[in-house]
Design an enzyme around this catalytic site. Structure first.
Site, PDB file in Angstrom:
ATOM      1  N   THR A 162      53.809  61.499  -8.813  1.00 22.94           N
ATOM      2  CA  THR A 162      52.349  61.634  -8.794  1.00 22.94           C
ATOM      3  C   THR A 162      51.816  61.321 -10.188  1.00 22.94           C
ATOM      4  OG1 THR A 162      52.767  63.445  -7.279  1.00 22.94           O
ATOM      5  CG2 THR A 162      50.509  63.152  -8.009  1.00 22.94           C
ATOM      6  N   ARG A 184      59.393  59.387   1.447  1.00 25.30           N
ATOM      7  CA  ARG A 184      60.400  58.853   0.522  1.00 25.30           C
ATOM      8  C   ARG A 184      61.545  59.841   0.267  1.00 25.30           C
ATOM      9  NH1 ARG A 184      58.027  57.767  -5.265  1.00 25.30           N
ATOM     10  NH2 ARG A 184      56.871  56.124  -4.215  1.00 25.30           N
ATOM     11  N   GLU A 196      52.972  70.184  -1.193  1.00 22.12           N
ATOM     12  CA  GLU A 196      52.160  69.171  -1.869  1.00 22.12           C
ATOM     13  C   GLU A 196      51.885  68.073  -0.869  1.00 22.12           C
ATOM     14  OE1 GLU A 196      53.923  67.442  -5.290  1.00 22.12           O
ATOM     15  OE2 GLU A 196      54.204  69.365  -6.257  1.00 22.12           O
ATOM     16  N   ARG A 230      55.464  63.263   1.468  1.00 23.09           N
ATOM     17  CA  ARG A 230      54.713  62.043   1.215  1.00 23.09           C
ATOM     18  C   ARG A 230      54.454  61.278   2.518  1.00 23.09           C
ATOM     19  NH1 ARG A 230      54.650  59.590  -3.930  1.00 23.09           N
ATOM     20  NH2 ARG A 230      54.500  57.666  -2.744  1.00 23.09           N
ATOM     21  N   HIS A 288      53.949  69.385 -13.809  1.00 21.95           N
ATOM     22  CA  HIS A 288      54.295  67.970 -13.994  1.00 21.95           C
ATOM     23  C   HIS A 288      54.872  67.729 -15.378  1.00 21.95           C
ATOM     24  CE1 HIS A 288      54.526  63.753 -13.182  1.00 21.95           C
ATOM     25  NE2 HIS A 288      54.162  64.015 -11.949  1.00 21.95           N
ATOM     26  N   HIS A 325      56.933  67.999  -1.571  1.00 25.78           N
ATOM     27  CA  HIS A 325      55.873  67.020  -1.346  1.00 25.78           C
ATOM     28  C   HIS A 325      56.240  66.187  -0.120  1.00 25.78           C
ATOM     29  CE1 HIS A 325      53.252  63.609  -3.322  1.00 25.78           C
ATOM     30  NE2 HIS A 325      52.912  63.858  -2.057  1.00 25.78           N
ATOM     31  N   ASN A 336      60.223  72.886  -7.460  1.00 30.04           N
ATOM     32  CA  ASN A 336      60.034  71.681  -6.648  1.00 30.04           C
ATOM     33  C   ASN A 336      61.407  71.055  -6.375  1.00 30.04           C
ATOM     34  OD1 ASN A 336      59.765  68.858  -6.033  1.00 30.04           O
ATOM     35  ND2 ASN A 336      57.604  69.023  -6.543  1.00 30.04           N
ATOM     36  N   HIS A 394      63.644  66.310  -5.516  1.00 27.32           N
ATOM     37  CA  HIS A 394      64.731  65.454  -6.011  1.00 27.32           C
ATOM     38  C   HIS A 394      66.064  65.720  -5.304  1.00 27.32           C
ATOM     39  CE1 HIS A 394      62.191  63.529  -8.701  1.00 27.32           C
ATOM     40  NE2 HIS A 394      62.553  64.033  -9.858  1.00 27.32           N
ATOM     41  N   GLU A 449      45.760  73.225  -9.848  1.00 25.25           N
ATOM     42  CA  GLU A 449      46.991  73.025 -10.620  1.00 25.25           C
ATOM     43  C   GLU A 449      46.676  71.968 -11.672  1.00 25.25           C
ATOM     44  OE1 GLU A 449      50.681  72.362  -8.485  1.00 25.25           O
ATOM     45  OE2 GLU A 449      51.514  71.273 -10.197  1.00 25.25           O
TER      46      GLU A 449
HETATM   47  N1  PXP Z   1      53.156  69.517  -9.470  1.00 28.56           N
HETATM   48  C1  PXP Z   1      52.763  68.422  -8.777  1.00 28.56           C
HETATM   49  C2  PXP Z   1      51.418  68.436  -8.137  1.00 28.56           C
HETATM   50  C3  PXP Z   1      53.619  67.315  -8.622  1.00 28.56           C
HETATM   51  O1  PXP Z   1      53.216  66.233  -7.920  1.00 28.56           O
HETATM   52  C4  PXP Z   1      54.904  67.364  -9.191  1.00 28.56           C
HETATM   53  C5  PXP Z   1      55.852  66.217  -9.001  1.00 28.56           C
HETATM   54  O2  PXP Z   1      56.204  66.117  -7.669  1.00 28.56           O
HETATM   55  C6  PXP Z   1      55.277  68.524  -9.899  1.00 28.56           C
HETATM   56  C7  PXP Z   1      54.375  69.571 -10.043  1.00 28.56           C
HETATM   57  C8  PXP Z   1      56.624  68.664 -10.520  1.00 28.56           C
HETATM   58  O3  PXP Z   1      56.770  67.746 -11.539  1.00 28.56           O
HETATM   59  P1  PXP Z   1      58.174  67.572 -12.258  1.00 28.56           P
HETATM   60  O4  PXP Z   1      59.149  67.083 -11.232  1.00 28.56           O
HETATM   61  O5  PXP Z   1      57.896  66.579 -13.340  1.00 28.56           O
HETATM   62  O6  PXP Z   1      58.555  68.931 -12.787  1.00 28.56           O
END
Ligand code: PXP
Length: 243
Positions: free
Chosen positions: A101, A49, A70, A45, A190, A43, A7, A10, A151
């Site tokens: 999330t 953001r 996402e 959004r 997550h 994601h 992901n 960031h 998931e």
């Molecule tokens: N899976 C989902 C559905 C999420 O919303 C997120 C956060 O955007 C992640 C995985 C990844 O989470 P993390 O950044 O804490 O690894």
């Protein structure tokens, strides 16, 4: 074989902090793939953001592995997904003021609406995964939507004090087994990091894909993104070898 979806939200968060053009998540996706990512997750959004429409359009053209979008079930975003056609859409709940999330989707409470969104995306050849808490009623409801995968939200496990970890892991293990027995593919994500990923993979052998962002992008600041992705894949592969 366990898969890693990286992901890269960031990376866009840092860009947005300056309203600038770098760092570019599109470049990050290329480097993550060089490090062995099996997929790229972003994601989009509703409030844009971090990841924006331009990112998603370019990622669709440049990602060589799998693009996992996402997204909320909002009409506007579903329409974009229908046009972009990611390899997979992961439906997540979205609240404006959350830092990330926060909880899983309430599938059991929104079954007719989610069924329609799942069917609409599948008509566009987009595989659908539902981000849910590891709870029996949510897994059962997810199976009724026609989605291909769930998931499982690992946030409670990731945040748990050491004494509570076994309970969180057994909930995840039970949900993974239930989902698998209902014919769903099982993913998780997550809050996963280089230390807690092994416990999850050992507890829930049905899990075939992890989506991880924060831990990888954080480590990337110090060791570089390619290395950070490679090290996470190594943690995952080692954990599965030990099971
Ligand atoms: N899976 C989902 C559905 C999420 O919303 C997120 C956060 O955007 C992640 C995985 C990844 O989470 P993390 O950044 O804490 O690894």
């Amino acid at each position: 074989m366990i898969r890693l979806g990286v992901n890269i939200d960031h990376v866009a968060t840092v860009r947005q902090a300056r309203g600038a053009v770098e760092p570019d998540p599109v470049a990050a996706a290329v480097v993550a793939e060089l490090g062995g990512a099996d997929g790229i997750t972003v994601h989009l959004r509703e409030d844009r953001r971090h990841i924006n429409d331009r990112d998603v359009a370019l990622l669709r053209q440049t990602v060589r592995t799998r693009l996992n979008l996402e997204m909320s079930a909002a009409k506007e975003i579903v329409a974009i997904a229908g046009r972009i056609k990611p390899d997979q859409a992961t439906l997540v709940p979205e609240r404006r003021r959350e830092l990330t999330t926060e909880g899983g989707l309430n599938v059991s409470g929104n079954l007719p609406q989610l069924k329609a969104v799942v069917a609409g995306l599948q008509r566009k050849s987009v595989a659908v995964s539902l981000f849910i808490d590891p709870r029996e009623e949510q897994v059962a409801a997810a199976a009724k939507t026609g989605a291909a995968a769930v998931e499982l939200h690992t946030g409670a496990y990731a945040r748990a004090p050491a004494g509570d970890e076994p309970r969180q892991l057994s909930q995840l293990a039970a949900a993974a087994a239930q989902a698998h027995s209902l014919g769903l593919r099982v993913y998780a994500g997550h809050g996963l990091n280089y230390r807690n990923v092994a416990g999850l993979l050992q507890a829930a052998p049905e899990v075939e894909e992890l989506n991880i962002g924060h831990a990888i992008v954080s480590r990337a600041l110090f060791v570089g993104l390619e290395t950070a992705v490679r090290q996470m894949r190594e943690c995952m592969v080692m954990a599965r070898k030990r099971t």
